[in-house]
Design an enzyme around this catalytic site. Structure first.
Site, PDB file in Angstrom:
ATOM      1  CE  LYS A 114      71.100   9.777   0.195  1.00 16.56           C
ATOM      2  NZ  LYS A 114      71.569  11.059  -0.363  1.00 16.56           N
ATOM      3  CD  GLU A 146      63.020  14.550  13.196  1.00 20.14           C
ATOM      4  OE1 GLU A 146      61.944  15.485  13.206  1.00 20.14           O
ATOM      5  OE2 GLU A 146      63.008  13.957  14.516  1.00 20.14           O
ATOM      6  CD  GLU A 178      58.660  21.998   4.226  1.00 18.23           C
ATOM      7  OE1 GLU A 178      58.659  21.168   3.266  1.00 18.23           O
ATOM      8  OE2 GLU A 178      59.361  22.001   4.969  1.00 18.23           O
TER       9      GLU A 178
HETATM   10  P1  NAP Z   1      64.689  15.362  -0.036  1.00 15.82           P
HETATM   11  O1  NAP Z   1      64.525  15.641  -1.431  1.00 15.82           O
HETATM   12  O2  NAP Z   1      63.437  14.602   0.592  1.00 15.82           O
HETATM   13  O3  NAP Z   1      65.713  14.651   0.164  1.00 15.82           O
HETATM   14  C1  NAP Z   1      66.305  14.425   1.446  1.00 15.82           C
HETATM   15  C2  NAP Z   1      67.591  13.249   1.312  1.00 15.82           C
HETATM   16  O4  NAP Z   1      66.860  12.252   1.037  1.00 15.82           O
HETATM   17  C3  NAP Z   1      68.544  13.745   0.721  1.00 15.82           C
HETATM   18  O5  NAP Z   1      69.707  13.093   1.149  1.00 15.82           O
HETATM   19  C4  NAP Z   1      68.308  13.104  -0.566  1.00 15.82           C
HETATM   20  O6  NAP Z   1      69.291  12.864  -1.426  1.00 15.82           O
HETATM   21  C5  NAP Z   1      67.735  11.680  -0.355  1.00 15.82           C
HETATM   22  N1  NAP Z   1      66.862  11.185  -1.112  1.00 15.82           N
HETATM   23  C6  NAP Z   1      65.956  11.591  -1.960  1.00 15.82           C
HETATM   24  N2  NAP Z   1      65.036  10.834  -2.732  1.00 15.82           N
HETATM   25  C7  NAP Z   1      65.412   9.736  -2.003  1.00 15.82           C
HETATM   26  C8  NAP Z   1      65.279   8.311  -2.370  1.00 15.82           C
HETATM   27  N3  NAP Z   1      64.487   7.786  -3.356  1.00 15.82           N
HETATM   28  N4  NAP Z   1      65.848   7.192  -1.709  1.00 15.82           N
HETATM   29  C9  NAP Z   1      66.675   7.507  -0.616  1.00 15.82           C
HETATM   30  N5  NAP Z   1      67.052   8.728  -0.410  1.00 15.82           N
HETATM   31  C10 NAP Z   1      66.504   9.798  -1.219  1.00 15.82           C
HETATM   32  O7  NAP Z   1      64.312  16.680   0.980  1.00 15.82           O
HETATM   33  P2  NAP Z   1      65.480  17.931   0.751  1.00 15.82           P
HETATM   34  O8  NAP Z   1      64.994  18.746  -0.514  1.00 15.82           O
HETATM   35  O9  NAP Z   1      66.769  17.764   0.744  1.00 15.82           O
HETATM   36  O10 NAP Z   1      65.377  18.607   2.103  1.00 15.82           O
HETATM   37  C11 NAP Z   1      64.138  19.518   2.353  1.00 15.82           C
HETATM   38  C12 NAP Z   1      63.290  18.766   2.978  1.00 15.82           C
HETATM   39  O11 NAP Z   1      63.694  18.338   4.270  1.00 15.82           O
HETATM   40  C13 NAP Z   1      61.999  19.683   3.476  1.00 15.82           C
HETATM   41  O12 NAP Z   1      60.594  19.218   3.489  1.00 15.82           O
HETATM   42  C14 NAP Z   1      62.155  19.926   4.937  1.00 15.82           C
HETATM   43  O13 NAP Z   1      61.132  20.427   5.735  1.00 15.82           O
HETATM   44  C15 NAP Z   1      62.974  18.806   5.268  1.00 15.82           C
HETATM   45  N6  NAP Z   1      63.359  18.849   6.683  1.00 15.82           N
HETATM   46  C16 NAP Z   1      62.910  18.296   7.889  1.00 15.82           C
HETATM   47  C17 NAP Z   1      63.686  18.335   9.022  1.00 15.82           C
HETATM   48  C18 NAP Z   1      63.147  18.011  10.041  1.00 15.82           C
HETATM   49  O14 NAP Z   1      64.017  17.639  10.980  1.00 15.82           O
HETATM   50  N7  NAP Z   1      61.740  17.640  10.132  1.00 15.82           N
HETATM   51  C19 NAP Z   1      64.712  19.047   9.168  1.00 15.82           C
HETATM   52  C20 NAP Z   1      65.263  19.652   7.680  1.00 15.82           C
HETATM   53  C21 NAP Z   1      64.832  19.427   6.651  1.00 15.82           C
HETATM   54  P3  NAP Z   1      69.578  13.512  -2.832  1.00 15.82           P
HETATM   55  O15 NAP Z   1      69.332  14.812  -2.712  1.00 15.82           O
HETATM   56  O16 NAP Z   1      71.091  13.436  -2.989  1.00 15.82           O
HETATM   57  O17 NAP Z   1      68.616  12.843  -3.830  1.00 15.82           O
END
Ligand code: NAP
Length: 499
Positions: A193, A269, A400
Site C-alpha cells: 500500500k 522504519e 522532525e
Molecule cells: P505517515 O503519515 O505515517 O504515512 C506513511 C504511510 O502510512 C502512508 O502510506 C500512509 O498512507 C499510511 N498510513 C497513514 N495512516 C495510516 C493508518 N492509520 N493505517 C494504515 N496506514 C496508514 O508518514 P508520511 O508523512 O507519509 O511519511 C513521512 C514519515 O515517514 C516521516 O516521519 C519520516 O521520517 C518517515 N520515514 C521513515 C523512513 C525510515 O526508514 N525510517 C523512511 C522514509 C520516511 P496515506 O498517506 O495514504 O494515508
C-alpha cells in the site's frame, strides 16, 4: 520567486507519455482492475497543484481481495526455488535500470524532487532488487551436535507468510523495493500500500514486475484514500503474518497496537531527528559539503535528514556563514528544470509546519540568516532556510522538520555535544565531523542511533542494515539483516545418528 516553469497548459510530451503508461487500477491476483465500488482518487503534482492522474481508490473489500490473493499464492511462492525467486528480482533490476529516466520523471512529477535526485533514487531503489536477488539463494541454516552429544540440532529458515507493506510518499520507489525485494527473496507474498500522495511509482513498478514474469498473487497493490479503514482489517486478519511499515512514529505506534493482537512480526522504519555534530577539529570543507547533502537532499524530506546542526562554538560562525552562502545559491523550482536543487514540499501542511517551526525558533531568539518563509505562487514551495543560535526548548529541535531548514546550535564541550545529540526520543541516524580518530570512535559508542555517518553526509546503502533505535523503529532493511525480517526460524532436534 520560484521558477516553476508552469504554464498550466501543454505538459511536456515525455511527461504525458510516462503518465499514460502508469496503470490506473488496483493490482490483485494478477489482474489490473477498478475498485469494487468504482471509486477513484486524484494524484497531483506538488509543483503545480495540478491533477496528473486519476486512479482506483480501494475499499475495505478490495483490501480483503488483495489479502486473499496473497494468501492463495503463498504456498507455491514459498516452494519456488530460491534461485528462481532471485532471478525474477534480477530481471526487474535490469528492466528498471533500462527505464531509469522514465521512473525518475514519474517520481519528480508526483513527489517533486529534482530530477537528478530522482535518478539517484532509481539507482538506490534498484539496488535492493539486485542485492536481494543475490541474497535469496544464500538463505541458510545450520547443523551441529548439541553440547551433550545426545542429538543433532538442525536450524532452518522459512518464509513468514503473507506480508502487508505500507510505504511513505518521500521515496516512492526505494521504500517499495526495500520491502518488496527482501519479501519476495525470502519466499513471501505481499500486499503493498503506497501513500495516497505518491502511488504512481509503485503502480509503474508493479507493472514492471508483471513484465518480468511475476506469478499471480505474489504481489498485490492497493491504492487508497482511506488507508486506516482499508489497512486495519488486513492487519487484524489472522492469515497475515507480517507488517512492514515506513512512515511517521505516531502511525507506526498505532499500527503496532493493531498488530499486537495477532502477534504479528513487524518492521517499523519511523521518524528521525538526526543530529549533525561538527567538532572544532572537523575539516570544514567536508562538513559544509556533508551538511548540504544531509539537509537539502529530497528537499529536506527524508527520515535521515539532519535536523539539528550542533557546531562547536569556535567554528560556528564560519560554518554558518559558509552554509548560508551555499543555501542562497540553491535554485528553487519544479524538479524537472535544469539546475533546480529544491523542489516543492509535498503539500500545504508541510509548508505550514516549516513556517511554524522557523517562527517559533526566531521568537525564542534564533537568528534568521536566509529564507524563512513559504514562496508565493502555484505549488507548495518553501525557501531554503538557515537559522542560527537556536535556543534550547525550541520546537525545531524536538520535531522532525521535513523541509529545507537548517538549524544551528552551538556547543562547547564533547560531553555537551553528546548530551544534546542524544536529547531526543528518536534514534535513526547521526552525523559526526571530526578529524580525530579516537573522537570518532567515542561517538560510535556514545551516540544513540541505529546508523551514523562519520565524515559522511548520506549513509543509505542497500548492502547495509538501515534502521533506528528508540522511537525510530524496529528491525532493519537492507544488508544481510534485511531478508531475516521476512524469515522465521525453526529448530529441529534429531537423535544422535551414531547412538
Ligand atoms: P505517515 O503519515 O505515517 O504515512 C506513511 C504511510 O502510512 C502512508 O502510506 C500512509 O498512507 C499510511 N498510513 C497513514 N495512516 C495510516 C493508518 N492509520 N493505517 C494504515 N496506514 C496508514 O508518514 P508520511 O508523512 O507519509 O511519511 C513521512 C514519515 O515517514 C516521516 O516521519 C519520516 O521520517 C518517515 N520515514 C521513515 C523512513 C525510515 O526508514 N525510517 C523512511 C522514509 C520516511 P496515506 O498517506 O495514504 O494515508
Amino acid at each position: 520567486m520560484t521558477d516553476n516553469g508552469i504554464n498550466g497548459e501543454a505538459r511536456e510530451d515525455s511527461e504525458a507519455k510516462v503518465l499514460a503508461n502508469v496503470p490506473d487500477g488496483l493490482f490483485i491476483g494478477g489482474q489490473w482492475r477498478a475498485a469494487e465500488n468504482g471509486a477513484t482518487l486524484q494524484v497531483r503534482d506538488p509543483a503545480t497543484g495540478e491533477v496528473v492522474k486519476e486512479i482506483a481508490d480501494a475499499s475495505v473489500a478490495d483490501g480483503g481481495a488483495a489479502l486473499d490473493a496473497a494468501c492463495a499464492a503463498a504456498a507455491d511462492w514459498a516452494a519456488t526455488p530460491a534461485r528462481e525467486r532471485g532471478e525474477l528480482l534480477r530481471r526487474v533490476f535490469d528492466l528498471l535500470t533500462a527505464r531509469a529516466d522514465d521512473f525518475a520523471l514519474l517520481m519528480t512529477i508526483e513527489m517533486g524532487k529534482p530530477l537528478a535526485e530522482a535518478r539517484g533514487e532509481v539507482t538506490y531503489g534498484a539496488e535492493f532488487l539486485r542485492w536481494f536477488s543475490e541474497e535469496a539463494p544464500r538463505i541458510a541454516g545450520r547443523y551441529g551436535a548439541n553440547p551433550e552429544g545426545t542429538g543433532r540440532v538442525v536450524v532452518t529458515q522459512h518464509p513468514v507468510g503473507p506480508c502487508y507493506l505500507i510505504t511513505p510518499w518521500n521515496f516512492p520507489l526505494a521504500m517499495a523495493t526495500r520491502k518488496i525485494a527482501p519479501a519476495l527473496a525470502a519466499g513471501c507474498t505481499v500486499v503493498v500500500k503506497p501513500a495516497e500522495l505518491t502511488p504512481l511509482t509503485t503502480l509503474a513498478f508493479v507493472a514492471l514486475l508483471e513484465e518480468a514474469g511475476l506469478p499471480v498473487g505474489v504481489v498485490n497493490v492497493l491504492t487508497t484514500s482511506t488507508s486506516g479503514a482499508v489497512s486495519e482489517p488486513i492487519i487484524r486478519d489472522p492469515r497475515l503474518r507480517k507488517l512492514s511499515f515506513t512512515g511517521s512514529t505516531p502511525v507506526g505506534q498505532a499500527l503496532l497496537r493493531q498488530a499486537a493482537d495477532g502477534v504479528l512480526r513487524t518492521s517499523m522504519e519511523l521518524g528521525g531527528n538526526a543530529p549533525f555534530v561538527v567538532f572544532d577539529d572537523a575539516d570544514l570543507d567536508k562538513a559544509v559539503a556533508g551538511a548540504m547533502a544531509a539537509k537539502f537532499r529530497n528537499i529536506g524530506q527524508a527520515c535521515t535528514a539532519a535536523n539539528r546542526f550542533l557546531v562547536h562554538r569556535s567554528v560556528v560562525a564560519e560554518f554558518t556563514a559558509r552554509v548560508t552562502a551555499k543555501v542562497r545559491e540553491l535554485r528553487v523550482g519544479r524538479g524537472t528544470q535544469d539546475g533546480v536543487a529544491i523542489g516543492p514540499l509535498i503539500d500545504d501542511r508541510a509548508v505550514a509546519k516549516a513556517t511554524q517551526l522557523v517562527e517559533d525558533a526566531v521568537s525564542r531568539g534564533a537568528t534568521l540568516h536566509t529564507g524563512g518563509s513559504a514562496i508565493e505562487g502555484p505549488g507548495t514551495f518553501f525557501a531554503p532556510t538557515v537559522v542560527g543560535d537556536v535556543r534550547p526548548g525550541s520546537e525545531i529541535l524536538r520535531e522532525e522538520i521535513f523541509g529545507p531548514v537548517l538549524a544551528v546550535v552551538p556547543f562547547d564541550t564533547e560531553d555537551e555535544a553528546v548530551r544534546l545529540a542524544n536529547d531526543t526520543e528518536y534514534g535513526l541516524v547521526s552525523y559526526v565531523y571530526t578529524e580525530r580518530l579516537e573522537r570518532g570512535q567515542r561517538m560510535i559508542e556514545r551516540l544513540e542511533t541505529g546508523m551514523m555517518g562519520l565524515n559522511v553526509g548520506v549513509v543509505s546503502n542497500a548492502a547495509a542494515p538501515f534502521g533506528g533505535w528508540k522511537f525510530s523503529g524496529l528491525g532493519r532493511e537492507g544488508g544481510a539483516e534485511g531478508i531475516h525480517e521476512y524469515l522465521q526460524t525453526k529448530y529441529t532436534l534429531t537423535a544422535n545418528p551414531f547412538a
